[in-house]
Every structure is written in C-alpha cells, then in structure tokens.
Write a protein that holds these residues in place. Sequence first.
Motif, short mmCIF file in Angstrom:
data_model
loop_
_atom_site.label_atom_id
_atom_site.label_comp_id
_atom_site.label_asym_id
_atom_site.label_seq_id
_atom_site.Cartn_x
_atom_site.Cartn_y
_atom_site.Cartn_z
N ARG A 1 31.67 -8.48 -6.65
CA ARG A 1 32.42 -8.00 -7.93
C ARG A 1 33.44 -8.82 -8.35
N GLU A 2 34.30 -9.38 -7.51
CA GLU A 2 35.51 -9.97 -7.74
C GLU A 2 34.84 -11.45 -8.48
N LEU A 3 34.06 -12.16 -7.85
CA LEU A 3 33.73 -13.38 -8.24
C LEU A 3 32.99 -13.16 -9.49
N TRP A 4 32.30 -12.31 -9.99
CA TRP A 4 31.28 -12.35 -11.06
C TRP A 4 32.06 -11.70 -12.17
N TYR A 5 32.80 -10.67 -11.94
CA TYR A 5 33.59 -10.12 -13.16
C TYR A 5 34.65 -11.30 -13.65
N ALA A 6 35.20 -11.81 -12.89
CA ALA A 6 35.95 -13.17 -13.11
C ALA A 6 35.23 -14.07 -14.04
N ARG A 7 34.08 -14.17 -13.73
CA ARG A 7 33.36 -15.03 -14.44
C ARG A 7 32.85 -14.75 -15.80
N ALA B 1 38.54 -2.15 -15.95
CA ALA B 1 39.96 -2.31 -16.12
C ALA B 1 40.79 -2.98 -14.80
N GLU B 2 40.36 -2.52 -13.70
CA GLU B 2 41.00 -2.93 -12.44
C GLU B 2 40.60 -4.48 -12.19
N PHE B 3 39.72 -4.90 -13.12
CA PHE B 3 39.44 -6.46 -12.96
C PHE B 3 39.86 -7.05 -14.16
N GLY B 4 40.71 -6.37 -14.96
CA GLY B 4 41.17 -7.00 -16.31
C GLY B 4 40.42 -6.66 -17.48
N GLY B 5 39.28 -6.15 -17.46
CA GLY B 5 38.36 -5.89 -18.50
C GLY B 5 38.74 -4.67 -19.65
N ALA B 6 37.90 -4.67 -20.58
CA ALA B 6 38.27 -3.73 -21.40
C ALA B 6 37.81 -2.32 -21.11
N ASP B 7 36.82 -2.31 -20.16
CA ASP B 7 36.49 -1.10 -19.45
C ASP B 7 36.00 0.10 -20.77
N LEU B 8 34.94 -0.46 -21.48
CA LEU B 8 34.61 0.45 -22.34
C LEU B 8 33.55 1.26 -21.46
N GLY C 1 22.85 -5.55 -18.50
CA GLY C 1 22.40 -5.08 -17.29
C GLY C 1 22.98 -5.63 -16.04
N PHE C 2 23.34 -6.79 -15.97
CA PHE C 2 23.87 -7.54 -14.86
C PHE C 2 25.28 -6.98 -14.58
N VAL C 3 26.19 -6.92 -15.63
CA VAL C 3 27.51 -6.50 -15.46
C VAL C 3 27.23 -5.01 -14.94
N GLU C 4 26.46 -4.13 -15.35
CA GLU C 4 26.44 -2.90 -14.75
C GLU C 4 25.98 -2.85 -13.17
N SER C 5 25.20 -3.79 -12.64
CA SER C 5 24.69 -3.95 -11.42
C SER C 5 25.83 -4.28 -10.50
N LEU C 6 26.80 -4.87 -11.11
CA LEU C 6 28.05 -5.31 -10.27
C LEU C 6 28.86 -4.11 -9.76
N ARG C 7 28.71 -3.12 -10.48
CA ARG C 7 29.51 -1.79 -10.03
C ARG C 7 28.99 -1.54 -8.74
N PHE C 8 27.74 -1.91 -8.37
CA PHE C 8 27.24 -1.26 -6.87
C PHE C 8 27.31 -2.20 -5.95
#
Length: 413
Positions: free
Chosen positions: A101-107, A53-60, A88-95
Amino acid sequence: MGSGECLMSRAIPAELLTRIREGAVERELDRILPFEQVGWLDDAGFGALRVPAEFGGADLSVEELIREVIALAEADSNVAHLYRGHFGFVESLRFQPAAIRELWYARVLSGSTVGNASTERGGNALGSLNTRLESSPTGAALLTGEKHYSTGTIFSTYTRVSAAQAGQAEGRRFAVVPTDAPGVTLLDDWDGFGQKLTGTGTTLLESVAVEDLAVLQRSPGDHESVHEAAFFQLYLLAVQAGIAKAALADATSTLARRTRTFNTSTAGQAFRQDPLIQQVVGTMSSKAFVAEAAVLEAARAVDRALIAGLQAGTGDPGFSAPAPREIHDAEIAVEKAQISVPDLVLAVTLELFQTAGASATVRTKALDRHWRNAQTIATHNPIVFRARSLGDHEINGTLPQGLNAIGEAKEKS
C-alpha cells in the motif's frame, strides 16, 4: 465539512470537463486517442481521488468517485472508461499488506496510473490462465503472456496483469509492470464499433521482470474479490449513466437550434415547441435520472460494504475473509442496477433520434456514438446471467457470484 462540501472542493474542474467535451466529436470521427485529455486529468490528480487520507489522498467515497465518473462520461465516455482499470487497481490496494500500500499509493499520488491486462481471448480454460509468473535463475519473477482488451493500458504508466504462478496451486495473481519495460509491447488494435478510443488493445509480455512489491495475491471468494467484481461493474454502469446524460444534452441542444419542422407536426411550430417532441425529451430525462439514481444507490451500498469490512476485519491489511454479508449485499445491489440501467440508457440513446429527424444521422454530428458506446459497454457482463443469479438469490437465497473469469467452457462428462 460536510460530504457535499468535500465533493465540491474535489470535483473535476468544470472548465476541464468543458475542454474534454469540446473535442469529443472530432476525436470520435478521426479516431484520435485522448492522450492529451488523459494528461490533463492526470495533472489534475483525478487518478488519486480514492487514495486514503492516511496516505495523503483525497479519500473520496465510492459514491463521490462515481459521481465524478458520470460527469466525465457525459463529457466523453471513452476518457471515463479508460480509467476503469486504474481505479480498480487503487481499490485492490486497500486489501494488500502495508508495504505494498505504501509503495503504490505514493506512486499514484505522484501521478502514476495503472491500466488493465486481464483477459485472454482464447486457449485458456475457464478458471485458468496461460500468462505465467515464473522464477528466473536469479530468483527474480518474470512475466510472459498475451492479453487482449487491455483497456487504458496504452495511456498508463503501469499495467496490472493477471497470471498463474508456476509451481503453485490454481488461482491467479496480479503482477504490476511498467508499460515501457523491456519485453512489453502495446498494440492499438481494438476494432469494436463503440468505445473506440479506450486503448482496449493487445498487450504482449515476454519475460518481463516484476519487482517484489508488484505481485498482488488473490483468494477467490474473499472480501477483495467480491468487492472488485462489484466495483468493476459499478464503474461501467457509471459510464453508461454519463452516456445517457450526454445523449439528453445533445437532444436539447439540437432542438434549441432547430427551426425546421414537418407539416404533420401537431404544433406547426419549431420542434422545441411541439408537445410530442417535448414528451420524448421528458421521457429521456426521466430514464437518465432513474439510471443515475440506481447507479448512485449501488455506489452507496458498496461504501457501506467497505465500512463493514473494516469493522469486521483484523490484522494487516484489516479485512476479513470470508467477506461479511454487506459485501454480498453490495454485489446484489450492483446486479440489480446492471439488469435495468443498460436498457434505460440504450432507450435514451435511441429516443435521441426521435427529436431531430433524418438530420440526426449526419455522420459529422456523431450522434450514433452514444448508442454504439452504450451497447459496447452493455456487453461486458452478460445481463441474462446477472438476471438469473439475482432470481436465484430472491427465490433460494443463493449468494451471487461476481464475474471474475472468462475462458473456454469445460466439456461435460
């Protein structure tokens, strides 16, 4: 707003699931890759469901995502499966560090998706990779190698490639490159008997330029690697649970239309009124229920592990290494599900044929796809190794090792 209300507001629209389901048999019979269906899901924001959510996502939560995957797999297991590398890639961004994180969550939020290109079919020793990240004379990173089983890549904007880095210690890193970049060639050459439409083909990479924030580091045994091993297998289990539900749905819809019967029937009436046929369907329903329940319980364990990691970690990106105990508990929960869920699902897909007779084998019905798809997925992580690992844990307290490498076996001296 409660968790159930959140899930209802974020679920893949029922109308979209129906549209995907309606063309599944035709795509199977004519081998039509689901580019159109993937486009629908991308437009609906499916790939961004786990963006925080902090990056604007649905945060399920993981559990909420897995429920979505099961529903999508019930509509078409190929479409659900091909998103595995992306999530799996989206999960890996948390670490990863904040800048990555900022770049790839935005993409991802803008609609980009990321496929998977990790496996090398031969020639690499276990624990090593032939695909290399090297520096050009200008200092830019260049990626060269050949990957197989690149599930989802042909449908994706980018692909995440595992690679060794020249001049550094053994281990692997991930480089994320555009699928249309110069030097990238994608081949639709997957010839498995199941999951035929997942784009699980070959990826060729020849001196592909990699941007600075597209190299993701990895340390074996840390929080991320243990979590990823569990998450990737959990995702496959969710696809299998969806297959069981699809097979059950096909059994009930077939019976609703069937008027013919056998003289040996106990009821002498339509199949749907025969108590023995009803018993078969009841057994299928029970097994599908237990499979889904096991998968969802494992998903809840993964959610608990992520919360524990956030609480235990310090600094950027905020996860501790080595992993807290809850991370290993999640891996154990997934292993327990993995030992039992495939057998339950395969049984459901076989029992389907007890409900309809020889007409169920007509090719145009494609009812065999459920067994073929479930069996194909079940081979991804040998169950006998998981069962042994779990037994070692139960007896000796040995922590399990998640699947993270495939290669040529080392000769014993």
